[in-house]
Design a protein around this motif. Sequence first.
Motif, PDB file in Angstrom:
ATOM      1  N   LEU A   1     -59.924 -27.434  -9.556  1.00 58.34           N
ATOM      2  CA  LEU A   1     -59.175 -27.262  -8.305  1.00 58.34           C
ATOM      3  C   LEU A   1     -59.817 -28.133  -7.229  1.00 58.34           C
ATOM      4  O   LEU A   1     -61.040 -28.122  -7.050  1.00 58.34           O
ATOM      5  CB  LEU A   1     -59.184 -25.800  -7.867  1.00 58.34           C
ATOM      6  N   THR A   2     -58.990 -28.886  -6.528  1.00 59.83           N
ATOM      7  CA  THR A   2     -59.459 -29.667  -5.387  1.00 59.83           C
ATOM      8  C   THR A   2     -58.871 -29.082  -4.111  1.00 59.83           C
ATOM      9  O   THR A   2     -57.643 -28.948  -3.981  1.00 59.83           O
ATOM     10  CB  THR A   2     -59.045 -31.143  -5.516  1.00 59.83           C
ATOM     11  N   VAL A   3     -59.762 -28.713  -3.157  1.00 56.15           N
ATOM     12  CA  VAL A   3     -59.333 -28.128  -1.883  1.00 56.15           C
ATOM     13  C   VAL A   3     -58.919 -29.265  -0.944  1.00 56.15           C
ATOM     14  O   VAL A   3     -59.592 -30.311  -0.885  1.00 56.15           O
ATOM     15  CB  VAL A   3     -60.480 -27.306  -1.259  1.00 56.15           C
ATOM     16  N   PRO A   4     -57.835 -29.101  -0.206  1.00 53.38           N
ATOM     17  CA  PRO A   4     -57.432 -30.156   0.738  1.00 53.38           C
ATOM     18  C   PRO A   4     -58.545 -30.465   1.744  1.00 53.38           C
ATOM     19  O   PRO A   4     -59.232 -29.557   2.219  1.00 53.38           O
ATOM     20  CB  PRO A   4     -56.205 -29.565   1.432  1.00 53.38           C
ATOM     21  N   ARG A   5     -58.706 -31.736   2.098  1.00 51.99           N
ATOM     22  CA  ARG A   5     -59.742 -32.126   3.055  1.00 51.99           C
ATOM     23  C   ARG A   5     -59.440 -31.604   4.456  1.00 51.99           C
ATOM     24  O   ARG A   5     -60.357 -31.405   5.259  1.00 51.99           O
ATOM     25  CB  ARG A   5     -59.866 -33.647   3.097  1.00 51.99           C
ATOM     26  N   ASP A   6     -58.155 -31.377   4.749  1.00 49.49           N
ATOM     27  CA  ASP A   6     -57.808 -30.903   6.090  1.00 49.49           C
ATOM     28  C   ASP A   6     -57.682 -29.391   6.163  1.00 49.49           C
ATOM     29  O   ASP A   6     -57.140 -28.856   7.136  1.00 49.49           O
ATOM     30  CB  ASP A   6     -56.502 -31.558   6.546  1.00 49.49           C
ATOM     31  N   ALA A   7     -58.172 -28.693   5.152  1.00 50.95           N
ATOM     32  CA  ALA A   7     -58.146 -27.230   5.217  1.00 50.95           C
ATOM     33  C   ALA A   7     -59.053 -26.758   6.353  1.00 50.95           C
ATOM     34  O   ALA A   7     -60.195 -27.218   6.491  1.00 50.95           O
ATOM     35  CB  ALA A   7     -58.602 -26.644   3.886  1.00 50.95           C
ATOM     36  N   ARG A   8     -58.549 -25.796   7.162  1.00 48.33           N
ATOM     37  CA  ARG A   8     -59.298 -25.339   8.345  1.00 48.33           C
ATOM     38  C   ARG A   8     -60.130 -24.113   8.005  1.00 48.33           C
ATOM     39  O   ARG A   8     -59.612 -23.151   7.420  1.00 48.33           O
ATOM     40  CB  ARG A   8     -58.337 -24.997   9.468  1.00 48.33           C
ATOM     41  N   PRO A   9     -61.433 -24.153   8.321  1.00 45.91           N
ATOM     42  CA  PRO A   9     -62.235 -22.939   8.160  1.00 45.91           C
ATOM     43  C   PRO A   9     -61.596 -21.776   8.911  1.00 45.91           C
ATOM     44  O   PRO A   9     -61.099 -21.943  10.026  1.00 45.91           O
ATOM     45  CB  PRO A   9     -63.591 -23.326   8.758  1.00 45.91           C
ATOM     46  N   GLY A  10     -61.614 -20.605   8.317  1.00 46.53           N
ATOM     47  CA  GLY A  10     -60.959 -19.438   8.881  1.00 46.53           C
ATOM     48  C   GLY A  10     -59.577 -19.208   8.313  1.00 46.53           C
ATOM     49  O   GLY A  10     -59.004 -18.130   8.495  1.00 46.53           O
ATOM     50  N   SER A  11     -59.033 -20.217   7.592  1.00 46.63           N
ATOM     51  CA  SER A  11     -57.715 -20.053   6.971  1.00 46.63           C
ATOM     52  C   SER A  11     -57.886 -19.610   5.513  1.00 46.63           C
ATOM     53  O   SER A  11     -59.003 -19.483   5.005  1.00 46.63           O
ATOM     54  CB  SER A  11     -56.930 -21.367   7.039  1.00 46.63           C
ATOM     55  N   LEU A  12     -56.776 -19.392   4.859  1.00 42.00           N
ATOM     56  CA  LEU A  12     -56.778 -19.011   3.449  1.00 42.00           C
ATOM     57  C   LEU A  12     -56.120 -20.113   2.617  1.00 42.00           C
ATOM     58  O   LEU A  12     -55.095 -20.668   3.016  1.00 42.00           O
ATOM     59  CB  LEU A  12     -56.021 -17.699   3.225  1.00 42.00           C
ATOM     60  N   LEU A  13     -56.729 -20.411   1.472  1.00 41.92           N
ATOM     61  CA  LEU A  13     -56.103 -21.291   0.477  1.00 41.92           C
ATOM     62  C   LEU A  13     -55.439 -20.376  -0.555  1.00 41.92           C
ATOM     63  O   LEU A  13     -56.128 -19.683  -1.317  1.00 41.92           O
ATOM     64  CB  LEU A  13     -57.148 -22.182  -0.193  1.00 41.92           C
TER      65      LEU A  13
END
Length: 718
Positions: A132-144
Amino acid sequence: MTDNRMRPYLHIARTSWRALTGALFLVLASTLALAAESNVQQSPRATVSLVSEYAAVSPGQQLRIGLRQRLASHWHTYWKNPGDAGSPPGIAFKAPAGATVGEIAWPGPDRFIIGPVASYGYENEIVFPMALTVPRDARPGSLLVLEADADWVVCEKECIPEEGKFRLALPVEAQARPANAAIQAAFRSADARQPQPTDWRASVRAGESTLQLAVEGAGISPASVRSALYFPDSWGVVDHVAEQAFTVEEGRLTLTTTKGQGYTPAPSTGLLAITDGGGQKRWFALELAPAGAVPAPAPAPAVGAPAALSLWQMASFAFLGGLILNLMPCVFPVLAIKATAVAGMAGGDRRAVRLSGLFYTLGVLAAFMALALGLLAVRLGGSAVGWGFQFQSPLFVAAMSWLMLAIGLNLSGVFEVGGTLAAKLAGTGQGLAERKGHAGSFFTGLLAVVVATPCTAPFMGAAIGSALVAPAYVSLVVFAMMGLGLALPFLLLGMFPALARRLPRPGAWMVTLRQAMAFPMYATAAWLLWVLAQQAGEAGLRMALAGLVLVGLVAWLVGLGQQRPNWTWRPRGAALAGVVSGSAGIVGLLAALHGAGPPAAAAPAQSAQAEPYSAARLAALRAEGKPVFVNMTAAWCITCLVNERTTLSTAPVQQAMRERGVVYMKGDWTNRDPAITAFLQSFQRDGLPFYAFYPAGSAPVLLPPVLTQAIVIESFEQ
C-alpha cells in the motif's frame, strides 16, 4: 462544618472522575489499536479481516496491508494455483485518489491430499500481504479509508465459498505507528513463507508421462535437503496428487513426478519447498527452462532398488539375467525348440555341431540387438516402452500364435521344412548336422528370443532399466551380454561336442521326440489366443481363430504336395492356388487386426482381492498411512501368472494382507498403459514381473521377480 459534610461527596466525585477518565483512555487506546484491522467477517469455518502492519500511517509511506484468514481446525484455504480443487482468494479495492494497492505477494503453500485429489494452500492462520502506498498529500489528522470486496473458498471434506465487505480506516499522522503485537506476528508468519530468490539453475525434462526437474547450485546437499516438493505457479503442469520422488547429491537435486494435463514445453515458474535437516521449511522461487524430451530417470531410492549402475555391473547383471532366463516359465515354448535341436546334434560331426551352436548364438545376439535398437528408436521418438513391448500389440500376438501352430504342425509331420526362409523360421533344428542347416540354427536363436521376452529374470530388471537411460553404446553392450547369457548353454553344448555325443544314437526316438514337442507349441498358440482375447476382445479372437484355420489349411496343402510329388499340373495348381489364397487371407486378417482393440466397456480384469492401480489412489492411500502392495502384471507374462497362482492368491498371503491392513493394488500392462510405464520407469524398470511393497510411512520395498509365500509375508513384517 459544611466542609466536613461535603468531604465525602468530593471524594466520591474525584474517584468517579478518575474512573471515567481511565475508561475513556482504555476506549481510546482500544480504538487506536483496532485501527490496524477492519471489520471482521466470521463464519464457523473462518474469521477474515483486512489488516495493516501500521496502526497509523504517514504521508507518502509505503507499507503492507493483508487479507487475514484465521481458519477452524482441519479447514484450509488456497494458494494462487489451488491444485485439483478450490479457488484462490480474490480481492478488489476502492481506494482514495493517490493511494495504490499492489497484487498479493503469495506466501509459499502446503499440499493437502484428500482422497484422489490434492490441493495447494494454507491452514490455521495466513495473511495474504499487499503493498500500500499512502498519498503524499494526505493530511495528518485525516483518515485513509480503504474499502474492499473479497471472496475466498475454504475446504475440509467439503468446500464452501465465502465473501465479505471490509472497511479499513487508518489514521494519518506525522509519524507512522506500528500495529499491535498480534497483527505483527501474523505478518511475520506470512513473511516466513515468502519465496526466497536464488541463483540456482533449474531445468525440466519431459518424458511421455513424466517430468524430471533438475536444480543445481551452491547449498544443495543431502544434509541440507530432508524433503522437497515442487509447486508450479500454473495449474496442470504436474499431476498434483502424484508422488514427487527426489534424489540429492552435492550441488544437485533431481525431482521426478507425473506430467499434468496442462503441461507445455515452455519456460515456467514455480516454488520448490525444501525442509532441511533441522526441520525448517523454506520456499525457493524457480524459473524452469525446458531441457528436451528424455525418458524419466529413477526417483527416490527404494529398498531393493539399485542406484545408478556402472557399465561392468550392468553387463554382469545382464549376463546373469540372460542365463537365468533359460529357467523362467516364459521360455517354456522355447524348450521344445531347443530339445528338438539338441536331439538333432546326436551323431553329428564335431565341426557341424560347433557351427550349429555358433549360429544359434548369432541368432540370439541378432535378436537382442534388434530389440535394443527398436527400444532406443522408440525412446528417441519421445515414446516410453519397455521390455516385451511387442507383446502389447494384438497384431504381433496373433502372428506369434499362427507361427506356433505352424511349428507344431511341422513337428507333427503335417509338412516338412524345405530350404525356404519360412521353413527355417520354424526353427525345428532339422539338418543341423548339414551345412545348409545352419540358417535353421540362426533362426531358431531369433525365435527363442522373441518368444522368451514377455518376462524378465532376476538381475535383468536393473540392467535393462539402467541401460535404457544410458548412452546408446551402453544399451547395446548390455543387451549383447544378455543375449550371450541366454545362448550360453546351447553354445557350450556346441563347443564341447563330447556332451552331444552322450545323447543316444540317431533312430526312431528322434521322430517320437519331435512329434511330442509339437504339443508345447499347440499349448503356446492357445495361450497366445487367450492373451489376444484380453487385448482385442471377441472380434480380435474371431479373426485370430480364422487365421489358425488358414494356417492349418496352408500347412496341409504344402504337406499334401510334398507327399505326392507325382501330381499332375491340375491338382498341383489347385494346391498352389489354395496356398496362395490361404496366405492372402492370413495377410488380410493381419491388416484387420492392426487396428483391433478391446471393447469400449472392457476394463482390466482384477482379482476379487485387488483394486486397479492408479497413481492418484496410491498417493491417497500413502497419505492415509496405509501399507500398499503393488503388483504389475500382464496376460502375456507367464511368470506373472505363475506368481499370482502359486503365491499372491494363496490363503496365507491373503490372510497376511488382511491381518496387516495391506491394500493390494494390481496394474494390468497387457495393453500399453502410459501410467504403468511411468510407474515402472520411476524404479528404473522396463519389464515384468514387478512387485513393490509400500510400508506405512517408509520407502517402498522391491521384491524379486520370482515370488514365494515366505518372501511376500516377510516383506510385510519388515
